[in-house]
Design a protein around this motif. Structure first.
Motif, short mmCIF file in Angstrom:
data_model
loop_
_atom_site.label_atom_id
_atom_site.label_comp_id
_atom_site.label_asym_id
_atom_site.label_seq_id
_atom_site.Cartn_x
_atom_site.Cartn_y
_atom_site.Cartn_z
N VAL A 88 10.14 -24.17 3.05
CA VAL A 88 10.66 -22.81 3.14
C VAL A 88 10.22 -22.16 4.45
O VAL A 88 9.21 -22.55 5.04
CB VAL A 88 10.18 -21.93 1.95
N TRP A 89 10.98 -21.16 4.88
CA TRP A 89 10.55 -20.30 5.97
C TRP A 89 9.53 -19.32 5.44
O TRP A 89 9.56 -18.95 4.26
CB TRP A 89 11.74 -19.53 6.54
N PHE A 90 8.64 -18.87 6.32
CA PHE A 90 7.58 -17.95 5.90
C PHE A 90 7.14 -17.09 7.06
O PHE A 90 7.37 -17.41 8.23
CB PHE A 90 6.38 -18.74 5.37
N VAL A 91 6.49 -16.00 6.72
CA VAL A 91 5.70 -15.26 7.69
C VAL A 91 4.33 -15.05 7.07
O VAL A 91 4.19 -14.96 5.85
CB VAL A 91 6.33 -13.90 8.10
N TYR A 92 3.33 -15.03 7.93
CA TYR A 92 1.97 -14.76 7.49
C TYR A 92 1.59 -13.40 8.06
O TYR A 92 1.51 -13.22 9.27
CB TYR A 92 1.01 -15.85 7.98
N LEU A 93 1.43 -12.44 7.17
CA LEU A 93 1.23 -11.05 7.57
C LEU A 93 0.31 -10.39 6.55
O LEU A 93 0.44 -10.62 5.34
CB LEU A 93 2.59 -10.35 7.59
N ARG A 94 -0.61 -9.57 7.02
CA ARG A 94 -1.54 -8.86 6.14
C ARG A 94 -2.33 -9.83 5.25
O ARG A 94 -2.57 -9.57 4.08
CB ARG A 94 -0.83 -7.81 5.29
N GLU A 95 -2.69 -10.98 5.81
CA GLU A 95 -3.47 -12.00 5.09
C GLU A 95 -2.75 -12.55 3.87
O GLU A 95 -3.38 -12.95 2.89
CB GLU A 95 -4.86 -11.47 4.70
N ARG A 96 -1.43 -12.55 3.95
CA ARG A 96 -0.60 -13.10 2.86
C ARG A 96 0.53 -13.94 3.46
O ARG A 96 1.00 -13.68 4.56
CB ARG A 96 0.05 -11.99 2.03
N VAL A 116 5.88 -12.14 -7.43
CA VAL A 116 7.31 -12.03 -7.12
C VAL A 116 7.65 -10.55 -6.98
O VAL A 116 7.33 -9.75 -7.86
CB VAL A 116 8.17 -12.68 -8.23
N HIS A 117 8.30 -10.20 -5.86
CA HIS A 117 8.68 -8.81 -5.60
C HIS A 117 10.20 -8.68 -5.51
O HIS A 117 10.87 -9.60 -5.02
CB HIS A 117 8.11 -8.32 -4.26
N GLU A 118 10.70 -7.56 -5.93
CA GLU A 118 12.12 -7.23 -5.77
C GLU A 118 12.32 -6.39 -4.51
O GLU A 118 13.41 -6.31 -3.98
CB GLU A 118 12.62 -6.45 -6.99
N ARG A 119 11.24 -5.73 -4.05
CA ARG A 119 11.31 -4.89 -2.87
C ARG A 119 10.76 -5.64 -1.67
O ARG A 119 9.88 -6.48 -1.80
CB ARG A 119 10.54 -3.60 -3.10
N PHE A 120 11.27 -5.29 -0.50
CA PHE A 120 10.92 -5.97 0.74
C PHE A 120 10.28 -4.96 1.70
O PHE A 120 11.00 -4.11 2.25
CB PHE A 120 12.16 -6.58 1.38
N PRO A 121 8.97 -5.02 1.92
CA PRO A 121 8.34 -4.07 2.84
C PRO A 121 8.92 -4.18 4.25
O PRO A 121 9.27 -5.28 4.72
CB PRO A 121 6.87 -4.49 2.83
N GLY A 122 9.01 -3.04 4.93
CA GLY A 122 9.58 -3.00 6.27
C GLY A 122 8.90 -3.91 7.26
O GLY A 122 9.55 -4.56 8.08
N ASP A 123 7.55 -4.00 7.22
CA ASP A 123 6.85 -4.85 8.19
C ASP A 123 7.13 -6.34 7.93
O ASP A 123 7.19 -7.14 8.86
CB ASP A 123 5.35 -4.56 8.21
N VAL A 124 7.35 -6.71 6.67
CA VAL A 124 7.69 -8.09 6.34
C VAL A 124 9.10 -8.41 6.84
O VAL A 124 9.35 -9.46 7.44
CB VAL A 124 7.54 -8.36 4.83
N LEU A 125 10.04 -7.49 6.62
CA LEU A 125 11.41 -7.68 7.14
C LEU A 125 11.39 -7.83 8.66
O LEU A 125 12.06 -8.71 9.21
CB LEU A 125 12.30 -6.51 6.73
#
Length: 149
Positions: free
Chosen positions: A43-51, A91-100
């Motif tokens: 999968v694609w991923f980003v590592y942000l805020r230690e997650r 599992v989240h339904e919302r997408f934080p702006g910094d993650v987007l």
């Protein structure tokens, strides 16, 4: 699985891995099926805020598995310099702006974009409970004293 009332302790990435987490394109995500067998996908991923953050189809096997059992493993693709992490997924339904923004910067992609037959999207957030093989492979030379001639 963790006790329902316990709060897990998530570990930050070791400093020497931060460049890999920012540059490696794919990670292998392993979730557990109902029968305990592994389900492994790149999968694609980003590592942000230690997650670790991963965009997925809401109806996917990954989401069904994560909702039933939050234990996961992640492995970056380079087997010569392996990075493996164990953690717990939410599992989240919302997408934080910094993650987007991080997904856009990295892949020029919006993880909310519908894919396949199910237009619903979810976001997996993985907190690491254990870093394994953090960029170095174990010694693979057999121990002849144990293995014999």
């Amino acid at each position: 699985m963790p006790e329902p009332d316990s709060v897990p302790t998530f570990l930050p990435a070791p400093e020497h891995l931060r460049r890999r987490l920012a540059e490696d394109r794919n990670v292998w995500l392993c979730t557990l099926r109902a029968d305990g067998s592994p389900h492994v996908v790149p999968v694609w991923f980003v590592y942000l805020r230690e997650r670790w953050w991963i965009g997925v189809c809401t109806a996917s096997v990954k989401v069904r598995n994560a909702l039933r059992d939050p234990r996961v493993s992640l492995a970056l693709e380079d087997g010569d310099a392996p990075v493996v992490a164990q953690g717990l997924v939410t599992v989240h339904e919302r997408f934080p702006g910094d993650v987007l923004a991080a997904f856009h910067d990295r892949y020029d992609w919006d993880p909310r974009t519908p894919y396949g037959a199910d237009p619903r999207r979810s976001l997996l957030e993985v907190g690491v409970t254990r870093w394994l093989m953090a960029g170095t492979a174990p010694d693979t030379v057999p121990n002849r004293e144990v293995a014999g001639p």
